[in-house]
Design an enzyme around this catalytic site. Structure first.
Site, mmCIF file in Angstrom:
data_model
loop_
_atom_site.group_PDB
_atom_site.id
_atom_site.type_symbol
_atom_site.label_atom_id
_atom_site.label_comp_id
_atom_site.label_asym_id
_atom_site.label_seq_id
_atom_site.Cartn_x
_atom_site.Cartn_y
_atom_site.Cartn_z
ATOM 1 N N HIS A 11 0.860 -1.194 0.000
ATOM 2 C CA HIS A 11 0.000 0.000 0.000
ATOM 3 C C HIS A 11 0.896 1.244 0.000
ATOM 4 O O HIS A 11 1.931 1.271 0.669
ATOM 5 C CB HIS A 11 -0.888 -0.023 1.250
ATOM 6 C CG HIS A 11 -1.895 1.081 1.305
ATOM 7 N ND1 HIS A 11 -1.557 2.363 1.682
ATOM 8 C CD2 HIS A 11 -3.227 1.113 1.031
ATOM 9 C CE1 HIS A 11 -2.629 3.130 1.647
ATOM 10 N NE2 HIS A 11 -3.655 2.395 1.249
ATOM 11 N N ASP A 13 0.919 4.197 1.450
ATOM 12 C CA ASP A 13 1.292 4.760 2.755
ATOM 13 C C ASP A 13 2.272 3.853 3.490
ATOM 14 O O ASP A 13 3.168 4.323 4.203
ATOM 15 C CB ASP A 13 0.049 4.984 3.621
ATOM 16 C CG ASP A 13 -0.852 6.073 3.071
ATOM 17 O OD1 ASP A 13 -0.335 7.001 2.414
ATOM 18 O OD2 ASP A 13 -2.080 5.999 3.275
ATOM 19 N N LYS A 14 2.098 2.543 3.320
ATOM 20 C CA LYS A 14 3.001 1.611 3.997
ATOM 21 C C LYS A 14 4.371 1.552 3.313
ATOM 22 O O LYS A 14 5.388 1.308 3.972
ATOM 23 C CB LYS A 14 2.364 0.218 4.037
ATOM 24 C CG LYS A 14 1.382 0.071 5.180
ATOM 25 C CD LYS A 14 2.111 0.044 6.498
ATOM 26 C CE LYS A 14 1.428 0.889 7.530
ATOM 27 N NZ LYS A 14 2.272 1.227 8.663
ATOM 28 N N GLU A 39 10.613 11.658 6.905
ATOM 29 C CA GLU A 39 9.297 11.550 6.273
ATOM 30 C C GLU A 39 9.468 11.186 4.802
ATOM 31 O O GLU A 39 10.411 11.637 4.148
ATOM 32 C CB GLU A 39 8.538 12.880 6.379
ATOM 33 C CG GLU A 39 8.499 13.477 7.767
ATOM 34 C CD GLU A 39 7.652 12.679 8.741
ATOM 35 O OE1 GLU A 39 6.846 11.856 8.284
ATOM 36 O OE2 GLU A 39 7.797 12.895 9.958
ATOM 37 N N GLU A 52 14.564 15.838 9.468
ATOM 38 C CA GLU A 52 15.695 16.346 10.223
ATOM 39 C C GLU A 52 16.485 15.163 10.780
ATOM 40 O O GLU A 52 15.918 14.332 11.486
ATOM 41 C CB GLU A 52 15.224 17.240 11.390
ATOM 42 C CG GLU A 52 14.375 18.423 10.954
ATOM 43 C CD GLU A 52 12.941 18.044 10.652
ATOM 44 O OE1 GLU A 52 12.421 18.511 9.607
ATOM 45 O OE2 GLU A 52 12.354 17.272 11.424
ATOM 46 N N LYS A 157 -5.721 -4.360 0.730
ATOM 47 C CA LYS A 157 -6.218 -3.984 2.051
ATOM 48 C C LYS A 157 -7.358 -4.900 2.442
ATOM 49 O O LYS A 157 -8.017 -5.510 1.588
ATOM 50 C CB LYS A 157 -6.682 -2.526 2.067
ATOM 51 C CG LYS A 157 -7.703 -2.153 1.004
ATOM 52 C CD LYS A 157 -8.179 -0.706 1.151
ATOM 53 C CE LYS A 157 -7.076 0.292 0.983
ATOM 54 N NZ LYS A 157 -7.571 1.694 1.070
ATOM 55 N N PHE A 224 -9.031 -3.955 -9.828
ATOM 56 C CA PHE A 224 -8.028 -3.246 -9.051
ATOM 57 C C PHE A 224 -6.659 -3.545 -9.677
ATOM 58 O O PHE A 224 -5.859 -4.284 -9.132
ATOM 59 C CB PHE A 224 -8.086 -3.692 -7.588
ATOM 60 C CG PHE A 224 -7.148 -2.956 -6.655
ATOM 61 C CD1 PHE A 224 -6.458 -1.817 -7.036
ATOM 62 C CD2 PHE A 224 -6.962 -3.428 -5.358
ATOM 63 C CE1 PHE A 224 -5.606 -1.162 -6.166
ATOM 64 C CE2 PHE A 224 -6.110 -2.780 -4.469
ATOM 65 C CZ PHE A 224 -5.430 -1.648 -4.867
ATOM 66 N N ASP A 232 -2.178 5.963 -6.198
ATOM 67 C CA ASP A 232 -2.484 6.833 -5.064
ATOM 68 C C ASP A 232 -1.172 7.227 -4.390
ATOM 69 O O ASP A 232 -0.326 6.370 -4.136
ATOM 70 C CB ASP A 232 -3.392 6.087 -4.075
ATOM 71 C CG ASP A 232 -3.938 6.976 -2.969
ATOM 72 O OD1 ASP A 232 -3.852 8.209 -3.107
ATOM 73 O OD2 ASP A 232 -4.435 6.432 -1.973
ATOM 74 N N ALA A 233 -0.991 8.499 -4.098
ATOM 75 C CA ALA A 233 0.206 8.931 -3.389
ATOM 76 C C ALA A 233 0.212 8.366 -1.974
ATOM 77 O O ALA A 233 -0.844 8.172 -1.360
ATOM 78 C CB ALA A 233 0.284 10.463 -3.347
ATOM 79 N N ARG A 238 0.305 7.951 7.724
ATOM 80 C CA ARG A 238 -1.127 8.083 7.435
ATOM 81 C C ARG A 238 -1.922 6.837 7.805
ATOM 82 O O ARG A 238 -3.121 6.774 7.549
ATOM 83 C CB ARG A 238 -1.360 8.419 5.956
ATOM 84 C CG ARG A 238 -1.192 9.869 5.637
ATOM 85 C CD ARG A 238 -2.009 10.296 4.436
ATOM 86 N NE ARG A 238 -1.749 9.502 3.246
ATOM 87 C CZ ARG A 238 -1.919 9.974 2.009
ATOM 88 N NH1 ARG A 238 -2.329 11.213 1.821
ATOM 89 N NH2 ARG A 238 -1.687 9.212 0.963
ATOM 90 N N LYS A 239 -1.275 5.851 8.389
ATOM 91 C CA LYS A 239 -1.987 4.639 8.772
ATOM 92 C C LYS A 239 -1.793 4.356 10.257
ATOM 93 O O LYS A 239 -1.499 3.236 10.674
ATOM 94 C CB LYS A 239 -1.515 3.452 7.914
ATOM 95 C CG LYS A 239 -2.042 3.488 6.486
ATOM 96 C CD LYS A 239 -3.543 3.267 6.439
ATOM 97 C CE LYS A 239 -4.107 3.396 5.028
ATOM 98 N NZ LYS A 239 -4.231 4.801 4.603
ATOM 99 N N LYS A 259 11.001 7.716 13.080
ATOM 100 C CA LYS A 259 11.390 8.462 14.275
ATOM 101 C C LYS A 259 12.279 7.610 15.179
ATOM 102 O O LYS A 259 11.933 6.467 15.486
ATOM 103 C CB LYS A 259 10.145 8.893 15.051
ATOM 104 C CG LYS A 259 9.249 9.854 14.280
ATOM 105 C CD LYS A 259 7.998 10.200 15.074
ATOM 106 C CE LYS A 259 7.102 11.153 14.284
ATOM 107 N NZ LYS A 259 5.849 11.462 15.009
ATOM 108 N N LYS A 263 12.008 10.221 20.315
ATOM 109 C CA LYS A 263 10.683 10.780 20.036
ATOM 110 C C LYS A 263 9.643 9.962 20.796
ATOM 111 O O LYS A 263 9.415 8.785 20.498
ATOM 112 C CB LYS A 263 10.366 10.741 18.538
ATOM 113 C CG LYS A 263 10.953 11.887 17.714
ATOM 114 C CD LYS A 263 12.430 11.796 17.575
ATOM 115 C CE LYS A 263 12.956 12.828 16.570
ATOM 116 N NZ LYS A 263 14.425 12.784 16.474
ATOM 117 N N ASP A 265 6.542 10.029 20.713
ATOM 118 C CA ASP A 265 5.452 9.513 19.891
ATOM 119 C C ASP A 265 5.607 8.014 19.695
ATOM 120 O O ASP A 265 4.622 7.267 19.724
ATOM 121 C CB ASP A 265 5.442 10.186 18.507
ATOM 122 C CG ASP A 265 4.782 11.545 18.518
ATOM 123 O OD1 ASP A 265 4.014 11.826 19.455
ATOM 124 O OD2 ASP A 265 5.028 12.331 17.599
#
Length: 379
Positions: A11, A13-14, A39, A52, A157, A224, A232-233, A238-239, A259, A263, A265
């Site tokens: 996918h 995003d992955k 990123e 960074e 998916k 598909f 799709d970008a 995003r997941k 990260k 971090k 997060d």
């Protein structure tokens, strides 16, 4: 009814998440004290890296990105995206000195709140819907890689709806599955093969509906073929619901991939899962959510919360005191306790960061149930 979703490693995003974590792993291999916030954006024929990074390592960003894409399976120009032909652009700076001052003293790398969750619904202490959704997408990748269904492509998916009765999962009611495929395969052949080789092997017999049957939606549009970054970008982070608990429990909003462990997060979310899983494994709750919150540059969390949803063997405020006694939730202590300065992150970037078995290389150390005796002693 409750529904959760998972996506394959192909996918968009992955792909972005995996490239970001592959960069992180490459840097940590040479420099365990590096500060990394990477990123990634993927689109048709293009990978963009930004962020960074402060490190003594010298990673080849282009080679890392292309090798990750190749390993995922985008190695054919006919897929609309290939490691051979994609361009890689980089815009990498150094971590802000203002942030570095606080982190260097052992403080958190940012403010924010993070959550961990665990439930006794499954052996891995994950909710049933996300556990089955991940199992389906993993199997999609497996039958593609092994050649069982050679017409599958990397993108895909799955979405799983589970029927509950007063908190107890009764059955899987609906499965939605979309699988990228070669244009030569017909809809009937695809549906039949997906049911036989992907869905049925991953639905536990005890959760098959006894009446009305299981509802399927397989490639609902009927086709598909155009998928991955060509369709799709994709962007890192995003997941985040796929990465965590499928929508059960809460989420603080911060993504994980790309990260380094300073971090919070990432590291504090791992620690909160570690705490939650040990509480459930010890029998102190059947379901529990942990929240921790931090201020940038400050080492100790500004708050710790336990919510056992009424399933706790003791009041939640007493459980907070037990947690604080057993677990050191300072960022530096979390990093040391879970061994987070190792190159273990690429493998977390698909099929969920939680509910996985701890590995010998140190990955998924936050899934250990190694504090049960300490918790019961503290009680």
């Amino acid at each position: 009814m409750f529904t959760s979703e998972s996506v394959t490693e192909g996918h968009p995003d992955k792909i972005a998440d995996q490239i970001s974590d592959a960069v992180l792993d490459a840097i940590l291999t040479e420099d365990e004290d590096a500060r990394v916030a990477c990123e990634t954006l993927v689109s048709t024929g293009l990978i963009v890296l930004a962020g960074e990074i402060t490190t003594s390592a010298h990673p080849d960003f282009g080679a890392i990105a292309r090798e990750t894409v190749r390993e995922i399976g985008y190695d054919d120009e006919h897929f609309g995206f290939s490691h051979r032909s994609c361009a890689v652009l980089t815009s990498i700076g150094r971590q802000s000195g203002d942030i570095s001052r606080g982190v260097g003293r052992g403080g958190a790398g940012d403010q924010g709140m993070m959550f961990g969750y665990a439930t006794n619904e499954t052996e891995g202490m994950m909710p049933v819907p996300i556990a089955i959704a991940h199992a389906l997408t993993r199997r999609l990748a497996k039958v593609r890689r092994e050649g069982t269904l050679p017409w599958l492509r990397p993108d895909g998916k799955a979405q799983v709806t589970v029927e509950y009765d007063e908190g107890t999962p009764l059955c899987v009611r609906t499965v939605v599955l979309s699988a990228q495929h070669d244009p030569s395969v017909g809809k009937e052949e695809l549906e039949s093969a997906i049911k036989e080789h992907v869905i049925h092997p991953e639905i536990p017999e005890a959760l098959m509906p006894k009446r009305k049957g299981l509802h399927y939606h397989i490639n609902p549009t009927g086709r598909f073929v155009t998928g991955g970054p060509h369709g799709d970008a994709g962007v890192t982070g995003r997941k985040i619901i796929v990465d965590t608990y499928g929508g059960l429990g809460s989420h603080g909003g911060g993504a994980f991939s790309g990260k380094d462990p300073t971090k919070v997060d990432r590291s504090a979310s791992y620690a909160a899962r570690w705490v939650a899983k040990n509480l459930v494994a010890s029998g102190l709750a059947r379901e529990v959510e942990i929240q921790v919150a931090y201020a940038i540059g400050v080492s100790r969390p500004v708050s710790v919360m336990v919510n056992s949803y009424g399933t706790g063997a003791m009041p939640d405020e007493d459980m907070v005191r037990v947690v604080r006694k057993v677990f050191d939730l300072r960022p530096s202590a979390i990093i040391d306790a879970l061994g987070l300065r190792r190159p273990i992150y690429r493998q977390t970037a698909s099929y969920g960061h939680f509910g996985r078995k701890p590995r010998k290389d140190g990955a998924f150390s936050w899934e250990r149930t190694d504090r049960i005796k300490d918790l019961l002693s503290a009680v």
